[in-house]
Design a protein around this motif. Structure first.
Motif, PDB file in Angstrom:
ATOM      1  N   MET A  46     -72.327  39.379  83.004  1.00 21.12           N
ATOM      2  CA  MET A  46     -72.382  40.834  83.132  1.00 21.12           C
ATOM      3  C   MET A  46     -72.686  41.468  81.786  1.00 21.12           C
ATOM      4  O   MET A  46     -71.975  41.232  80.805  1.00 21.12           O
ATOM      5  CB  MET A  46     -71.058  41.361  83.666  1.00 21.12           C
ATOM      6  CG  MET A  46     -70.720  40.863  85.064  1.00 21.12           C
ATOM      7  SD  MET A  46     -71.928  41.358  86.295  1.00 21.12           S
ATOM      8  CE  MET A  46     -71.759  43.152  86.230  1.00 21.12           C
ATOM      9  N   GLY A  47     -73.721  42.266  81.763  1.00 26.36           N
ATOM     10  CA  GLY A  47     -74.123  42.917  80.525  1.00 26.36           C
ATOM     11  C   GLY A  47     -73.976  44.421  80.609  1.00 26.36           C
ATOM     12  O   GLY A  47     -73.921  45.004  81.693  1.00 26.36           O
ATOM     13  N   TRP A  48     -73.902  45.018  79.432  1.00 23.02           N
ATOM     14  CA  TRP A  48     -73.898  46.476  79.302  1.00 23.02           C
ATOM     15  C   TRP A  48     -75.056  46.883  78.385  1.00 23.02           C
ATOM     16  O   TRP A  48     -75.253  46.278  77.322  1.00 23.02           O
ATOM     17  CB  TRP A  48     -72.579  46.966  78.716  1.00 23.02           C
ATOM     18  CG  TRP A  48     -71.419  46.838  79.644  1.00 23.02           C
ATOM     19  CD1 TRP A  48     -70.555  45.779  79.756  1.00 23.02           C
ATOM     20  CD2 TRP A  48     -70.996  47.798  80.621  1.00 23.02           C
ATOM     21  NE1 TRP A  48     -69.628  46.029  80.737  1.00 23.02           N
ATOM     22  CE2 TRP A  48     -69.872  47.269  81.278  1.00 23.02           C
ATOM     23  CE3 TRP A  48     -71.452  49.062  81.000  1.00 23.02           C
ATOM     24  CZ2 TRP A  48     -69.196  47.955  82.284  1.00 23.02           C
ATOM     25  CZ3 TRP A  48     -70.787  49.736  81.998  1.00 23.02           C
ATOM     26  CH2 TRP A  48     -69.666  49.185  82.625  1.00 23.02           C
ATOM     27  N   VAL A  78     -72.311  41.662  76.368  1.00 29.23           N
ATOM     28  CA  VAL A  78     -72.414  40.819  77.547  1.00 29.23           C
ATOM     29  C   VAL A  78     -71.235  39.864  77.576  1.00 29.23           C
ATOM     30  O   VAL A  78     -70.736  39.439  76.528  1.00 29.23           O
ATOM     31  CB  VAL A  78     -73.752  40.045  77.568  1.00 29.23           C
ATOM     32  CG1 VAL A  78     -73.916  39.171  76.346  1.00 29.23           C
ATOM     33  CG2 VAL A  78     -73.913  39.245  78.850  1.00 29.23           C
ATOM     34  N   ILE A  79     -70.798  39.545  78.782  1.00 32.99           N
ATOM     35  CA  ILE A  79     -69.758  38.544  78.976  1.00 32.99           C
ATOM     36  C   ILE A  79     -70.287  37.522  79.962  1.00 32.99           C
ATOM     37  O   ILE A  79     -70.849  37.869  81.000  1.00 32.99           O
ATOM     38  CB  ILE A  79     -68.430  39.175  79.441  1.00 32.99           C
ATOM     39  CG1 ILE A  79     -67.333  38.114  79.536  1.00 32.99           C
ATOM     40  CG2 ILE A  79     -68.589  39.955  80.744  1.00 32.99           C
ATOM     41  CD1 ILE A  79     -65.928  38.701  79.653  1.00 32.99           C
ATOM     42  N   ARG A  80     -70.097  36.271  79.606  1.00 36.74           N
ATOM     43  CA  ARG A  80     -70.639  35.214  80.430  1.00 36.74           C
ATOM     44  C   ARG A  80     -69.869  35.084  81.729  1.00 36.74           C
ATOM     45  O   ARG A  80     -68.740  35.548  81.860  1.00 36.74           O
ATOM     46  CB  ARG A  80     -70.587  33.891  79.658  1.00 36.74           C
ATOM     47  CG  ARG A  80     -71.668  32.910  80.056  1.00 36.74           C
ATOM     48  CD  ARG A  80     -71.796  31.804  79.041  1.00 36.74           C
ATOM     49  NE  ARG A  80     -72.972  30.993  79.296  1.00 36.74           N
ATOM     50  CZ  ARG A  80     -73.378  30.025  78.508  1.00 36.74           C
ATOM     51  NH1 ARG A  80     -72.706  29.744  77.393  1.00 36.74           N
ATOM     52  NH2 ARG A  80     -74.449  29.328  78.806  1.00 36.74           N
ATOM     53  N   THR A  89     -65.173  46.319  73.432  1.00 37.27           N
ATOM     54  CA  THR A  89     -64.744  45.041  73.976  1.00 37.27           C
ATOM     55  C   THR A  89     -65.197  44.930  75.421  1.00 37.27           C
ATOM     56  O   THR A  89     -64.882  45.814  76.243  1.00 37.27           O
ATOM     57  CB  THR A  89     -63.223  44.885  73.909  1.00 37.27           C
ATOM     58  OG1 THR A  89     -62.780  45.018  72.552  1.00 37.27           O
ATOM     59  CG2 THR A  89     -62.795  43.519  74.442  1.00 37.27           C
ATOM     60  N   VAL A  90     -65.897  43.858  75.734  1.00 38.78           N
ATOM     61  CA  VAL A  90     -66.334  43.608  77.103  1.00 38.78           C
ATOM     62  C   VAL A  90     -65.377  42.610  77.737  1.00 38.78           C
ATOM     63  O   VAL A  90     -64.916  41.662  77.084  1.00 38.78           O
ATOM     64  CB  VAL A  90     -67.798  43.102  77.134  1.00 38.78           C
ATOM     65  CG1 VAL A  90     -67.965  41.798  76.373  1.00 38.78           C
ATOM     66  CG2 VAL A  90     -68.295  42.979  78.566  1.00 38.78           C
TER      67      VAL A  90
END
Length: 125
Positions: free
Chosen positions: A34-36, A50-52, A69-70
């Motif tokens: 998921m990306g921002w 992004v978080i994997r 912080t993601v």
């Protein structure tokens, strides 16, 4: 298909905080990284964080490191972007996006398969 809905945007003074949420429905949320991204008026859509899919690996653009912080909660099918120490330069429409696959760190818009509609973040000075 995956549907993404962002929320949590708004108007905040410089130095303040906001937490954006991205609720996902459809295909298995835990399969997607998921990306921002964010897009200011007249500018391109830029990568933020992004978080994997595993919830372990994260990656940030330099300008937000130490402030944003993601995270994600796969039990709630939701990704988050906690934004602290906000600056006027952070003003933009923020988008979440989902990417299926093993690429990393996923900083390019074309690497993403699904997008939300965006939420406005305005930081006043």
């Amino acid at each position: 298909q995956v549907q993404l809905v962002e929320s949590g945007g708004g108007l905040v003074q410089a130095g303040g905080s906001l937490r954006l949420s991205c609720a996902a429905s459809g295909r298995t949320f835990s399969s997607f990284s998921m990306g921002w991204f964010r897009q200011a008026p007249g500018k391109e859509r830029d990568f933020v964080a992004v978080i994997r899919w595993n919830g372990i690996n994260t990656y940030y653009t330099d300008s937000v490191k130490g402030r944003f912080t993601v995270s994600r909660d796969n039990t709630k099918n939701t990704a988050y972007l906690q934004m602290n120490s906000l600056k006027p330069d952070d003003t933009a429409v923020y988008y979440c996006a989902a990417a299926y696959g093993t690429n990393w760190p996923l900083t390019v818009t074309l690497e993403y398969d699904y997008w939300g509609q965006g939420t406005q973040v305005t930081v006043s000075s």
